[in-house]
Motif scaffolding. Structure first.
Motif, PDB file in Angstrom:
ATOM      1  N   GLY A  21       0.816  -1.209   0.000  1.00 47.79           N
ATOM      2  CA  GLY A  21       0.000   0.000   0.000  1.00 47.79           C
ATOM      3  C   GLY A  21       0.851   1.262   0.000  1.00 47.79           C
ATOM      4  O   GLY A  21       0.581   2.215  -0.746  1.00 47.79           O
ATOM      5  N   GLU A  22       1.882   1.274   0.811  1.00 47.53           N
ATOM      6  CA  GLU A  22       2.782   2.431   0.852  1.00 47.53           C
ATOM      7  C   GLU A  22       3.556   2.555  -0.458  1.00 47.53           C
ATOM      8  O   GLU A  22       3.821   3.658  -0.933  1.00 47.53           O
ATOM      9  N   GLY A  23       3.909   1.416  -1.052  1.00 49.57           N
ATOM     10  CA  GLY A  23       4.587   1.439  -2.351  1.00 49.57           C
ATOM     11  C   GLY A  23       3.716   2.090  -3.412  1.00 49.57           C
ATOM     12  O   GLY A  23       4.191   2.914  -4.207  1.00 49.57           O
ATOM     13  N   ARG A  24       2.423   1.737  -3.399  1.00 49.35           N
ATOM     14  CA  ARG A  24       1.501   2.361  -4.357  1.00 49.35           C
ATOM     15  C   ARG A  24       1.388   3.869  -4.100  1.00 49.35           C
ATOM     16  O   ARG A  24       1.288   4.655  -5.051  1.00 49.35           O
ATOM     17  N   GLU A  25       1.398   4.269  -2.846  1.00 53.12           N
ATOM     18  CA  GLU A  25       1.331   5.699  -2.520  1.00 53.12           C
ATOM     19  C   GLU A  25       2.545   6.444  -3.073  1.00 53.12           C
ATOM     20  O   GLU A  25       2.413   7.524  -3.639  1.00 53.12           O
ATOM     21  N   PHE A  26       3.729   5.868  -2.888  1.00 52.22           N
ATOM     22  CA  PHE A  26       4.939   6.506  -3.420  1.00 52.22           C
ATOM     23  C   PHE A  26       4.892   6.578  -4.948  1.00 52.22           C
ATOM     24  O   PHE A  26       5.320   7.569  -5.535  1.00 52.22           O
ATOM     25  N   GLY A  73      16.103  19.572 -13.847  1.00 54.98           N
ATOM     26  CA  GLY A  73      16.713  18.243 -13.855  1.00 54.98           C
ATOM     27  C   GLY A  73      16.643  17.585 -12.486  1.00 54.98           C
ATOM     28  O   GLY A  73      16.351  16.389 -12.370  1.00 54.98           O
ATOM     29  N   GLY A  74      16.901  18.362 -11.453  1.00 55.59           N
ATOM     30  CA  GLY A  74      16.820  17.833 -10.092  1.00 55.59           C
ATOM     31  C   GLY A  74      15.407  17.422  -9.714  1.00 55.59           C
ATOM     32  O   GLY A  74      15.200  16.380  -9.082  1.00 55.59           O
ATOM     33  N   LEU A  75      14.431  18.218 -10.124  1.00 53.69           N
ATOM     34  CA  LEU A  75      13.043  17.884  -9.826  1.00 53.69           C
ATOM     35  C   LEU A  75      12.595  16.624 -10.570  1.00 53.69           C
ATOM     36  O   LEU A  75      11.899  15.775 -10.004  1.00 53.69           O
ATOM     37  N   ARG A  76      13.002  16.489 -11.817  1.00 57.57           N
ATOM     38  CA  ARG A  76      12.681  15.263 -12.575  1.00 57.57           C
ATOM     39  C   ARG A  76      13.341  14.047 -11.910  1.00 57.57           C
ATOM     40  O   ARG A  76      12.745  12.972 -11.822  1.00 57.57           O
ATOM     41  N   GLY A  77      14.579  14.233 -11.465  1.00 56.79           N
ATOM     42  CA  GLY A  77      15.276  13.144 -10.776  1.00 56.79           C
ATOM     43  C   GLY A  77      14.584  12.756  -9.481  1.00 56.79           C
ATOM     44  O   GLY A  77      14.486  11.572  -9.146  1.00 56.79           O
ATOM     45  N   LEU A  78      14.086  13.756  -8.759  1.00 61.43           N
ATOM     46  CA  LEU A  78      13.373  13.481  -7.512  1.00 61.43           C
ATOM     47  C   LEU A  78      12.101  12.682  -7.782  1.00 61.43           C
ATOM     48  O   LEU A  78      11.795  11.734  -7.060  1.00 61.43           O
ATOM     49  N   ALA A  79      11.383  13.039  -8.834  1.00 65.86           N
ATOM     50  CA  ALA A  79      10.180  12.281  -9.196  1.00 65.86           C
ATOM     51  C   ALA A  79      10.538  10.818  -9.466  1.00 65.86           C
ATOM     52  O   ALA A  79       9.841   9.901  -9.003  1.00 65.86           O
ATOM     53  N   GLY A  80      11.621  10.585 -10.171  1.00 65.04           N
ATOM     54  CA  GLY A  80      12.061   9.217 -10.450  1.00 65.04           C
ATOM     55  C   GLY A  80      12.456   8.465  -9.192  1.00 65.04           C
ATOM     56  O   GLY A  80      12.127   7.285  -9.022  1.00 65.04           O
ATOM     57  N   ARG A  81      13.143   9.149  -8.281  1.00 62.16           N
ATOM     58  CA  ARG A  81      13.565   8.485  -7.047  1.00 62.16           C
ATOM     59  C   ARG A  81      12.368   8.149  -6.158  1.00 62.16           C
ATOM     60  O   ARG A  81      12.370   7.128  -5.470  1.00 62.16           O
ATOM     61  N   GLY A  83       9.491   7.221  -7.252  1.00 60.01           N
ATOM     62  CA  GLY A  83       8.993   5.985  -7.855  1.00 60.01           C
ATOM     63  C   GLY A  83       9.840   4.789  -7.471  1.00 60.01           C
ATOM     64  O   GLY A  83       9.318   3.691  -7.251  1.00 60.01           O
ATOM     65  N   GLN A  84      11.142   4.984  -7.368  1.00 58.02           N
ATOM     66  CA  GLN A  84      12.037   3.896  -6.978  1.00 58.02           C
ATOM     67  C   GLN A  84      11.786   3.471  -5.531  1.00 58.02           C
ATOM     68  O   GLN A  84      11.911   2.292  -5.202  1.00 58.02           O
TER      69      GLN A  84
END
Length: 136
Positions: A21-26, A73-81, A83-84
């Motif tokens: 559930g927490e994974g889906r939230e992230f 670039g940093g904000l896009r990277g944060l979005a990806g992290r 998700g990780q």
């Protein structure tokens, strides 16, 4: 931390379905954050270059262009992290469930099959399965 709690006796309980559930939230936060970064990028692009071509405007433009690329670039990277992190929580949930199932199948395997005595501390036939994700 959602998904785990201390019982006070030196033990830590992890509930795989809560980790999922927490994974889906992230993952949702990651997607929403990525959309917000995209909207910011489009909004800034729509503004064009309003600072002018004079000396102060040119100086601002030089600093802004470097900062603009780095921030986006940093904000896009944060979005990806983000998700990780969600993916990692799913992996942790699966590994926890697998470990629990493997451990539970060892308890009572000998007693359940009538092949020998129960190991000290084991509960015959207990915990053959681990609850899976029951959240919606």
């Amino acid at each position: 931390m959602a998904g785990g709690s201390s019982t006070g006796g030196g033990e830590f309980v992890i509930k795989p379905w809560e980790l999922h559930g927490e994974g889906r939230e992230f993952e949702k936060i990651s997607a929403d954050f990525g959309k917000a970064v995209g909207a910011l990028e489009q909004g800034l692009a729509a503004l064009g270059s309003p600072w002018g071509l004079d000396k102060p405007g040119s100086g601002f433009a030089a600093v802004y262009q470097d900062a603009h690329g780095g921030v986006l670039g940093g904000l896009r990277g944060l979005a990806g992290r983000l998700g990780q992190v969600g993916s990692g929580l799913h992996t942790m949930a699966e590994r926890t469930a697998d470990a629990d199932t493997a451990a539970a199948s060892g308890f009572g395997a000998a007693a359940g099959a009538g092949r020998g005595p129960v190991r000290p501390g084991a509960t015959p036939g207990a915990g053959k399965t681990v609850p899976k994700d029951v959240s919606a």
